[in-house]
Design an enzyme around this catalytic site. Structure first.
Site, mmCIF file in Angstrom:
data_model
loop_
_atom_site.group_PDB
_atom_site.id
_atom_site.type_symbol
_atom_site.label_atom_id
_atom_site.label_comp_id
_atom_site.label_asym_id
_atom_site.label_seq_id
_atom_site.Cartn_x
_atom_site.Cartn_y
_atom_site.Cartn_z
ATOM 1 N N SER A 173 0.829 -1.210 0.000
ATOM 2 C CA SER A 173 0.000 0.000 0.000
ATOM 3 C C SER A 173 0.859 1.254 0.000
ATOM 4 C CB SER A 173 -0.912 0.008 1.240
ATOM 5 O OG SER A 173 -1.454 1.303 1.418
ATOM 6 N N ASP A 325 -5.918 0.245 -9.147
ATOM 7 C CA ASP A 325 -7.162 0.997 -9.351
ATOM 8 C C ASP A 325 -7.814 0.686 -10.699
ATOM 9 O OD1 ASP A 325 -6.866 2.208 -6.904
ATOM 10 O OD2 ASP A 325 -5.863 3.983 -7.708
ATOM 11 N N ARG A 401 -14.851 4.711 -9.689
ATOM 12 C CA ARG A 401 -14.270 3.875 -10.737
ATOM 13 C C ARG A 401 -15.237 2.777 -11.211
ATOM 14 N NH1 ARG A 401 -9.376 6.194 -11.000
ATOM 15 N NH2 ARG A 401 -8.322 6.620 -9.039
HETATM 16 C C1 S3P Z 1 -2.949 5.614 -3.693
HETATM 17 C C2 S3P Z 1 -2.619 4.322 -3.404
HETATM 18 C C3 S3P Z 1 -3.505 3.175 -3.690
HETATM 19 C C4 S3P Z 1 -4.607 3.543 -4.669
HETATM 20 C C5 S3P Z 1 -5.239 4.860 -4.344
HETATM 21 C C6 S3P Z 1 -4.211 5.974 -4.373
HETATM 22 C C7 S3P Z 1 -1.995 6.690 -3.354
HETATM 23 O O1 S3P Z 1 -4.119 2.759 -2.487
HETATM 24 O O2 S3P Z 1 -5.581 2.525 -4.687
HETATM 25 O O3 S3P Z 1 -6.270 5.166 -5.272
HETATM 26 O O4 S3P Z 1 -2.140 7.821 -3.860
HETATM 27 O O5 S3P Z 1 -1.076 6.417 -2.577
HETATM 28 P P1 S3P Z 1 -3.429 1.706 -1.493
HETATM 29 O O6 S3P Z 1 -2.291 2.362 -0.834
HETATM 30 O O7 S3P Z 1 -4.519 1.367 -0.515
HETATM 31 O O8 S3P Z 1 -3.053 0.529 -2.340
#
Ligand code: S3P
Length: 448
Positions: A173, A325, A401
């Site tokens: 993440s 995403d 989305r």
């Molecule tokens: C993001 C990280 C992702 C992504 C989100 C944006 C970011 O989430 O799904 O739309 O800007 O760091 P996760 O960290 O939960 O994977």
């Protein structure tokens, strides 16, 4: 930001997409540009900022904590920051709307300041797990009181000085990684994040750009990011590249609707974000890169996309972090491919703005698409290029989305697909429907 009456949308089908479009600014980079500029002393200027509701929630929060942020008549955002450690106590709770990125990154920032902040959000955000950031931020000394299940509303009582930690991410993440790094900014000593799987690296790139002492070591097993705390961040001029996640809807739309031929301008091609393009090319999509260049320290190109016959694939699970995403729209592409596409290893989809495995399974199933649901993904049997049956109203579950992905599906459907509520699209892509109209040459009258 509060979505009151639902706004349904009936998708006009069977019109080829032609012409050129420019993708709006990258959401991840826009959030970070506002946050880091708010911590620099002096004026930063940001052009190409995504003016979607999620990013505006970040701007409002940074203002509430002392930054001066203004949008000029020239569309350039000017930010005068408070300096690392200079955030002030906001007068009221911070309302995060639908934005998980704003919430998790700002929790990190607040954690190492001597302030107490309450975070609230909409129904979707209030159902999402925050334990993943509460855990490392608590190790750094912050005192966090969350609603049951580690959810919003929650209160972060920051601490100064916080304790630097070395934290190995238990889930891939970028939000958790960034939350720890942001907390590390106002923490003496070195804060380290160990990533077993690489996730989007915008925080690392941009923090370096602002003058932080940040190093990245890559081994065969992991990436180790080390940040020296208490830097002086220097104001920057930033141009935000276009969002590859927003581009993804058009890449799939042009690939599946016969006769389509479009150019998607200004697409960010950071290697940690291009899994969808890799997967679509494996399926046989016709995507050509034109005019490769660098914008704001990120690789960017225009993409020419023409309709193509798609073939089912097993989506490699190691693509998941770089297309996390984009699975909803990849599932749509799979619905038009020849054969059965499987996408597994994407558990994280269960905790996005909606449970994107269940929501897409229900949406595609309602439109007559054959699928099999797994805990960590979907297997989808495609039409071989013909239209899907359609004829359903989609429950988009406050998930931008899902709404946009099912609009794309509806472009090649035998019977009209209606999206129950397109209001959430404004969180990440306010101009989506204008762009759709221009690519399909739909005027108000032809649509009515
Ligand atoms: C993001 C990280 C992702 C992504 C989100 C944006 C970011 O989430 O799904 O739309 O800007 O760091 P996760 O960290 O939960 O994977």
């Amino acid at each position: 930001m509060a979505h009151t009456a639902p706004q349904p949308f009936a998708v006009p089908a069977e019109r080829a997409l032609t012409g050129a479009l420019t993708v709006p600014g990258d959401k991840s980079i826009s959030h970070r540009a506002l946050m880091f500029a708010s911590l620099a002393v002096g004026e930063s200027r940001i052009s190409g900022l995504l003016e979607g509701e999620d990013v505006l929630a970040t701007a409002a929060a940074m203002r509430a904590m002392g930054a001066h942020i203004e949008r000029g008549a020239d569309d350039i955002w000017r930010v005068n920051g408070v300096g690392v450690g200079g955030l002030r106590q906001p007068d009221t709770a911070l309302e995060m709307g639908n934005s998980g990125t704003s919430t998790r990154l700002l929790m990190g920032l607040v954690a190492s300041h001597p302030i107490t902040v309450t975070f609230t959000g909409d129904a979707s955000l209030s159902g999402r797990p925050m334990g993943r950031v509460i855990e490392p931020l608590s190790q750094m000394g912050a005192d966090i009181t969350a609603s049951p299940g580690g959810r919003l509303p929650l209160m972060v009582r920051g601490i100064c000085p916080a304790v630097p930690i070395t934290y190995t991410l238990p889930v891939a993440s970028a939000q958790v990684k960034s939350a720890v790094l942001l907390a590390g900014l106002n923490t003496p000593g070195i804060t380290r994040v160990v990533e077993p799987v690489a996730t989007r690296d915008h925080s690392e790139r941009m923090l370096r750009g602002f003058g932080a002492d940040l190093t990245v070591e890559e081994t065969s097993e992991c990436r180790v990011i080390s940040l020296v705390g208490e830097p002086e961040l220097k104001p920057q001029d930033i141009t935000v590249p276009g969002d590859p996640s927003s581009a993804g809807f058009w890449l799939v739309a042009a690939s599946i609707v016969p006769g389509s031929d479009i150019v998607v301008r200004n697409v960010g091609l950071n290697p940690t974000r291009i899994g969808l393009i890799t997967a679509l090319r494996m399926m046989g999509a016709d995507i050509a890169e034109l005019d490769p260049r660098t914008v704001g320290g990120e690789p960017v190109a225009d993409l020419r996309v023409r309709h193509a016959a798609l073939t089912a694939i097993d989506v490699p699970a190691n693509l998941a972090p770089s297309m996390i995403d984009e699975y909803p729209v990849l599932f749509v592409a799979a619905a038009f491919a020849t054969g059965r596409t499987t996408a597994r290893g994407a558990h994280e989809l269960r905790v996005k703005e909606s449970d994107r495995i269940a929501t897409m399974a229900a949406a595609l199933g309602a439109c007559g698409v054959a699928y099999e649901e797994h805990e960590d993904g979907l297997a989808i049997t495609g039409t071989g290029g013909g239209p899907i049956p359609g004829g359903a109203t989609i429950a988009s579950k406050l998930d931008h989305r899902i709404a946009m992905s099912m609009v794309v599906a509806g472009l090649h459907a035998a019977a009209t697909i209606t999206i129950d509520d397109i209001a959430p699209v404004a969180t990440s892509y306010p101009a989506f429907f204008q762009t759709l109209a221009s690519l399909t040459q739909i005027t108000e009258e032809t649509h009515a």
